[in-house]
Design an enzyme around this catalytic site. Structure first.
Site, PDB file in Angstrom:
ATOM      1  N   ASP A 197       0.841  -1.198   0.000  1.00  0.00           N
ATOM      2  CA  ASP A 197       0.000   0.000   0.000  1.00  0.00           C
ATOM      3  C   ASP A 197       0.875   1.246   0.000  1.00  0.00           C
ATOM      4  OD1 ASP A 197       0.877  -0.296   2.713  1.00  0.00           O
ATOM      5  OD2 ASP A 197      -0.999  -1.288   3.195  1.00  0.00           O
ATOM      6  N   ASP A 205      -8.438  -3.567  14.021  1.00  0.00           N
ATOM      7  CA  ASP A 205      -9.806  -3.779  13.549  1.00  0.00           C
ATOM      8  C   ASP A 205      -9.884  -4.881  12.494  1.00  0.00           C
ATOM      9  OD1 ASP A 205      -8.614  -2.537  11.407  1.00  0.00           O
ATOM     10  OD2 ASP A 205     -10.017  -0.856  11.298  1.00  0.00           O
ATOM     11  N   HIS A 247      -7.994  -5.161   9.683  1.00  0.00           N
ATOM     12  CA  HIS A 247      -7.649  -4.852   8.297  1.00  0.00           C
ATOM     13  C   HIS A 247      -6.295  -5.468   7.926  1.00  0.00           C
ATOM     14  CE1 HIS A 247      -5.568  -1.208  10.107  1.00  0.00           C
ATOM     15  NE2 HIS A 247      -4.650  -1.595   9.248  1.00  0.00           N
ATOM     16  N   GLU A 305     -10.033  -1.721   5.000  1.00  0.00           N
ATOM     17  CA  GLU A 305     -10.728  -1.469   6.252  1.00  0.00           C
ATOM     18  C   GLU A 305     -12.002  -2.323   6.347  1.00  0.00           C
ATOM     19  OE1 GLU A 305      -9.176   0.087   8.436  1.00  0.00           O
ATOM     20  OE2 GLU A 305      -8.636   2.156   7.941  1.00  0.00           O
TER      21      GLU A 305
END
Length: 260
Positions: free
Chosen positions: A66, A135, A137, A142
């Protein structure tokens, strides 16, 4: 999915062994390179093997998982700069052999499509290094991300920006709002996915990723669908797993010839 629970230093050696196998057995190896805290010990171990054992990256290519959108050129937290510091500068991996999604492009959707095409043209990723967010990801996919998604623009949640503030002097307001990330479908196309997670803060996400239902709520659960996914955990990250003793036993009894 193979789950390995071991001390953090051992996890780095296990992951480095898998990378080394790719480098030594493939004529043109392609590595998927993650950033964040999770892979740093791995990059340290790879740099050590290069310096002390002559492990060569000269024939390899790397693709970033990313990249931030909106950070100025030369910013130390651009992911190209991070990988440059942590791996490229410490090995013989050629700088021009590392490609990332172009967060500076005027036409971001076209840049994302070009990045997917570049991965395909390289023959696909042999081994993709991954971490996992609190979370769930992976990459910057996400919660709510399509399980079939490809490289695209994503908006970071407040939680992710808060988690990443440690790289920006502790101020979440300095963390960009947008990123380009390989999609979950892109990650699934790697021939081997290796996820590293350490620390109690990752335990809840790890429990979902490894033992929870496959769901866009916890994007990392998509790895349960991968034909060759390895999850490397320390005791703290594994602390909420129900089957942790099973994972320990299967790793202890694994035939050496199987590799990772």
């Amino acid at each position: 999915m193979e789950v390995v629970v071991a001390p953090a230093a051992e996890l780095a050696r296990i992951a480095a062994g898998a990378v080394e196998e790719v480098l030594r057995t493939r004529p043109a190896p392609v590595l998927g390179l993650a950033t964040g805290s999770s892979p740093l010990a791995l990059y340290d171990e790879l740099a050590r093997r290069h310096a002390e054992k002559g492990l060569s990256f000269a024939h390899a290519r790397g693709f970033l998982l990313d990249e931030y959108v909106g950070l100025p050129p030369g910013h130390p937290e651009r992911y190209r700069a991070v990988v440059g510091r942590e791996l490229v500068a410490r090995t013989d991996l050629p700088p021009d052999a590392v490609l990332g999604p172009d967060g500076d492009a005027e036409d971001l959707p076209t840049a994302c499509a070009a990045y997917e095409a570049a991965i395909d043209a390289a023959g696909g990723i042999d081994l993709q290094v991954l971490g996992v967010g609190t979370d769930g990801h992976v990459g910057f996919n996400e919660p709510g991300s399509s399980l079939a998604s490809r490289t695209r623009l994503k908006t970071l949640t407040a939680r992710t920006r808060s988690d990443n503030a440690r790289f920006f002097g502790g101020d979440a307001e300095d963390v960009p709002h947008h990123v380009l990330t390989q999609g979950l479908g892109t990650i699934l196309r790697a021939r081997h996915a290796v996820l590293l997670a350490t620390g109690e803060a990752k335990a809840a996400a790890v429990a979902q990723v490894v033992e929870g239902p496959v769901s866009a709520r916890w994007p990392g659960t998509v790895l349960q669908l991968h034909p060759h996914a390895t999850v490397l955990l320390d005791d703290a990250a594994a602390s909420r797993l129900e089957l942790v003793e099973h994972y320990r036993a299967t790793w202890a009894g694994k035939p050496a010839w199987q590799g990772l």
